[in-house]
Write an enzyme that holds these catalytic residues in place. Structure first.
Site, PDB file in Angstrom:
ATOM      1  N   LYS A 221       0.818  -1.209   0.000  1.00 17.16           N
ATOM      2  CA  LYS A 221       0.000   0.000   0.000  1.00 17.16           C
ATOM      3  C   LYS A 221       0.855   1.264   0.000  1.00 17.16           C
ATOM      4  O   LYS A 221       2.060   1.248   0.253  1.00 17.16           O
ATOM      5  CB  LYS A 221      -0.966  -0.029   1.173  1.00 17.16           C
ATOM      6  CG  LYS A 221      -2.158  -0.944   0.911  1.00 17.16           C
ATOM      7  CD  LYS A 221      -3.319  -0.660   1.824  1.00 17.16           C
ATOM      8  CE  LYS A 221      -4.588  -1.339   1.304  1.00 17.16           C
ATOM      9  NZ  LYS A 221      -5.713  -1.144   2.231  1.00 17.16           N
ATOM     10  N   ARG A 255      -4.725  -9.663   4.307  1.00 22.43           N
ATOM     11  CA  ARG A 255      -5.084  -9.610   2.887  1.00 22.43           C
ATOM     12  C   ARG A 255      -3.829  -9.246   2.102  1.00 22.43           C
ATOM     13  O   ARG A 255      -3.279  -8.158   2.265  1.00 22.43           O
ATOM     14  CB  ARG A 255      -6.194  -8.578   2.670  1.00 22.43           C
ATOM     15  CG  ARG A 255      -6.695  -8.486   1.235  1.00 22.43           C
ATOM     16  CD  ARG A 255      -7.851  -7.483   1.149  1.00 22.43           C
ATOM     17  NE  ARG A 255      -8.383  -7.394  -0.197  1.00 22.43           N
ATOM     18  CZ  ARG A 255      -7.900  -6.570  -1.137  1.00 22.43           C
ATOM     19  NH1 ARG A 255      -6.881  -5.753  -0.852  1.00 22.43           N
ATOM     20  NH2 ARG A 255      -8.426  -6.537  -2.347  1.00 22.43           N
TER      21      ARG A 255
END
Length: 286
Positions: A221, A255
């Site tokens: 991210k 995840r």
């Protein structure tokens, strides 16, 4: 006990949720699993490497080409049914905020609805309740789906995360979603700048103290990229470091894009914590 689909996971069992994007413009793989066969190959590999959950998404999280509910369903429903046929025991999650899509994928065999946009469609929880599916309750800072945060501020970011996620979880349980199938997610990057996401990570014990299992979506991210000043394809080490910290602080579900590497990190942390024996223990025993 966390119960999703046919699977039950103990309190100290770290669970991997592998990402399979059915989009042509995903930020990380640029559409590598948009077509069916590469996507099915990705599922096979992820399961072999230790993923218990497959998270299927039909819409890119960030800004981009408009995708309506019908197109999102076209990208995901048939694929969910095929994964269900090939992998009866794997937990199938679908990353969607729309109740119409949630209904269709639950009909096709999905076990979990991963709502990354903080309950923007309140009917999604009703769908989960009706089908006995699980639900991920995420903090997204109140932003609209597929928009980026701009000058977002919080008096106390974790207090807001707890207010929103616990509120969504309790509402879902009241609607009839099984309590043992509800997770909360701090929503790294969603409605947050990099400092917010870093603070949410180090304060994860405040989330685990609620009793709800915590899911973290850290993989490659922007907060990792900005912290280390690394482009998307060079964020693996930063992601794994954040994964190790999150595991130590009590998160349960991860995840991820890179399953095998994450499995090693989670197993190592679990062994240091005393929750998992070494795979081999010969040193000093001969």
């Amino acid at each position: 006990m966390l119960r999703l689909g046919r699977r039950e996971f103990g309190a100290h069992e770290a669970v991997i949720m592998a990402i399979v994007n059915r989009t042509p413009d995903s930020f990380y793989d640029q559409g590598a699993t948009f077509r069916d066969e590469p996507a099915l190959d990705r599922v096979e590999q992820a399961v072999a490497e230790g993923a218990a959950i497959i998270d299927i998404g039909g819409v890119k999280a960030g800004p981009g080409e408009h995708v309506d509910a019908a197109e999102e369903a076209r990208r995901t429903v048939g694929f969910v049914a095929e994964v269900r046929r090939r992998h009866p025991d794997v937990v199938i999650s679908v990353d969607t905020w729309r109740h119409e899509v949630g209904e269709a994928v639950c009909e096709a065999g999905a076990d979990l609805l991963n709502d990354a946009w903080g309950g923007v469609d309140p009917k999604l929880a009703e769908v989960a309740a009706r089908y006995g599916a699980g639900l991920v309750c995420t903090h997204a800072g109140g932003v609209e789906p597929r928009t980026r945060p701009h000058r977002t501020s919080y008096d106390d970011v974790m207090a807001d995360i707890l207010r929103v996620t616990v509120g969504l979880a309790e509402r879902a349980a009241a609607l009839g979603v099984p309590r043992e199938s509800i997770l909360i997610d701090p929503g790294h990057d969603f409605g947050k700048n990099t400092r917010h996401s870093l603070e949410a990570t180090r304060r994860l014990p405040e989330m685990t103290a609620t009793g709800w299992p915590v899911l973290v979506s850290l993989s490659n991210k922007d907060f990792v990229g900005e912290t280390l000043d690394m482009p998307v394809k060079e964020r693996l080490l930063g992601t794994l470091a954040t994964t190790a910290v999150s595991a130590w602080l009590g998160a349960q579900v991860y995840r991820v894009h890179e399953v095998a590497e994450t499995r090693q990190v989670l197993d190592m942390v679990a062994s240091i914590q005393g929750h998992r024996p070494p795979a081999v223990a010969r040193r000093g025993l001969a």
